[in-house]
Write an enzyme that holds these catalytic residues in place. Sequence first.
Site, mmCIF file in Angstrom:
data_model
loop_
_atom_site.group_PDB
_atom_site.id
_atom_site.type_symbol
_atom_site.label_atom_id
_atom_site.label_comp_id
_atom_site.label_asym_id
_atom_site.label_seq_id
_atom_site.Cartn_x
_atom_site.Cartn_y
_atom_site.Cartn_z
ATOM 1 N N TYR A 92 0.838 -1.207 0.000
ATOM 2 C CA TYR A 92 0.000 0.000 0.000
ATOM 3 C C TYR A 92 0.867 1.249 0.000
ATOM 4 O O TYR A 92 2.038 1.225 0.382
ATOM 5 C CB TYR A 92 -0.959 0.017 1.195
ATOM 6 C CG TYR A 92 -0.361 0.450 2.518
ATOM 7 C CD1 TYR A 92 -0.402 1.791 2.922
ATOM 8 C CD2 TYR A 92 0.220 -0.471 3.377
ATOM 9 C CE1 TYR A 92 0.126 2.191 4.156
ATOM 10 C CE2 TYR A 92 0.747 -0.084 4.602
ATOM 11 C CZ TYR A 92 0.700 1.250 4.979
ATOM 12 O OH TYR A 92 1.229 1.647 6.188
ATOM 13 N N CYS A 93 0.269 2.353 -0.455
ATOM 14 C CA CYS A 93 0.902 3.675 -0.363
ATOM 15 C C CYS A 93 -0.146 4.644 0.176
ATOM 16 O O CYS A 93 -1.058 4.217 0.898
ATOM 17 C CB CYS A 93 1.485 4.128 -1.701
ATOM 18 S SG CYS A 93 0.305 4.267 -3.055
ATOM 19 N N TRP A 94 -0.062 5.912 -0.129
ATOM 20 C CA TRP A 94 -0.977 6.887 0.469
ATOM 21 C C TRP A 94 -2.421 6.685 0.009
ATOM 22 O O TRP A 94 -3.343 6.562 0.806
ATOM 23 C CB TRP A 94 -0.498 8.310 0.154
ATOM 24 C CG TRP A 94 -1.513 9.392 0.379
ATOM 25 C CD1 TRP A 94 -1.892 10.336 -0.505
ATOM 26 C CD2 TRP A 94 -2.279 9.647 1.559
ATOM 27 N NE1 TRP A 94 -2.858 11.163 0.038
ATOM 28 C CE2 TRP A 94 -3.110 10.753 1.321
ATOM 29 C CE3 TRP A 94 -2.362 9.018 2.813
ATOM 30 C CZ2 TRP A 94 -3.998 11.273 2.260
ATOM 31 C CZ3 TRP A 94 -3.246 9.531 3.761
ATOM 32 C CH2 TRP A 94 -4.050 10.647 3.486
ATOM 33 N N TYR A 121 -3.602 3.944 2.217
ATOM 34 C CA TYR A 121 -3.838 4.332 3.606
ATOM 35 C C TYR A 121 -5.096 5.178 3.729
ATOM 36 O O TYR A 121 -5.824 5.081 4.735
ATOM 37 C CB TYR A 121 -2.647 5.110 4.173
ATOM 38 C CG TYR A 121 -2.860 5.492 5.621
ATOM 39 C CD1 TYR A 121 -2.513 4.617 6.639
ATOM 40 C CD2 TYR A 121 -3.458 6.702 5.967
ATOM 41 C CE1 TYR A 121 -2.740 4.934 7.977
ATOM 42 C CE2 TYR A 121 -3.698 7.028 7.288
ATOM 43 C CZ TYR A 121 -3.337 6.141 8.286
ATOM 44 O OH TYR A 121 -3.593 6.460 9.590
#
Length: 354
Positions: A92-94, A121
């Site tokens: 995952y990233c932002w 996120y």
Amino acid sequence: MKEITVGELLQLKNAIPIDVRSPVEFKEFCIPGAVNIPLFTDEERAVIGTIYKQEGSDAAKWKAMEVVSPKLPTLLGEIKEISANGMQPIIYCWRGGMRSKAVATFISFSGLSIPRLVGGYRAYRQYILEQIPAMLPEKAITLHGMTGVGKTDILKGLSDKGFPVIDLEALAGHRGSIFGTYGLFTGNNQKTFDALLFQSLMGMQESPYFLIEAESKRIGKVVIPEALLLKKQQGMNIQLQSSLQSRIERIYSDYVFPYLQEEWFHNKVIERLVYIKKRLKDYDLIFRLDEAVNQENYHLVIKILLEEYYDPRYAHKKMEYTEPFHFINNAEHIESTMNEIILLIEKNFLNRQI
């Protein structure tokens, strides 16, 4: 490319969220239990961001490829090692954008099947904020007591025994006073607090009640959710009482003794007392307080603060609670106090599950 929703992620028992954001982003907030395997360092991210603003998307993407290409074997190797140890990595990233897509794509080319979190996120945070109000057990058992009575120690002891406890101070990384970060760090931000609260609630879904301290709406940097505040104020109230001397000794043990030899300690006390002295408005009292600090008579400093500042403010806050209070005297004896609380729980919640 395999994708997974937040709800599906939280159902997995062996999931390890892999946060591919930069270290500074990860440090600010992350999914609890996540591992940071960054696509870019903080400096590289800043450079790519500058190129994006000055030269546009295509130039930034090209620079990103130049930066990432030499790292790929190491980065993919770290993720593969986690998978080989029987855990399920989730990328995952932002917001589930370019960084997590890039890593997931490279992984798929290597022959591994590693899911990517849809929405990143941001989706995780939106999910937990929607879920928290409904996850709160039906009844709160709220511990009251003047500063130094030992509420935090009692809650920790009950948690260690398996009782459902929401430790607001631990979640906030703050002890809930002007001296609240002594010996800790600067305190958690709201995103981290909410994530840790959600994690705590995940472990008490079968309980008809939870234990909590009668904290204010704000603790350090964070604000308690309205749904939790309402439960706390309308719950069962337990008033802990102990002698002034025992409270002074407990505060001295927690806030003074461990740091007495630290160079920063005395100056930090003076600095924090500035905020309190502005509210006292009694010059004789301020003089006594300054004199005690200058003599490093911290027992006297604590006594003055309790009698003249914290205790009067506490009495006012009790008025926020409308339900009757159960009183436990001699609460300085932690084990016997816990036993009395357990008896009250058994009396009111016969079907409790521990």
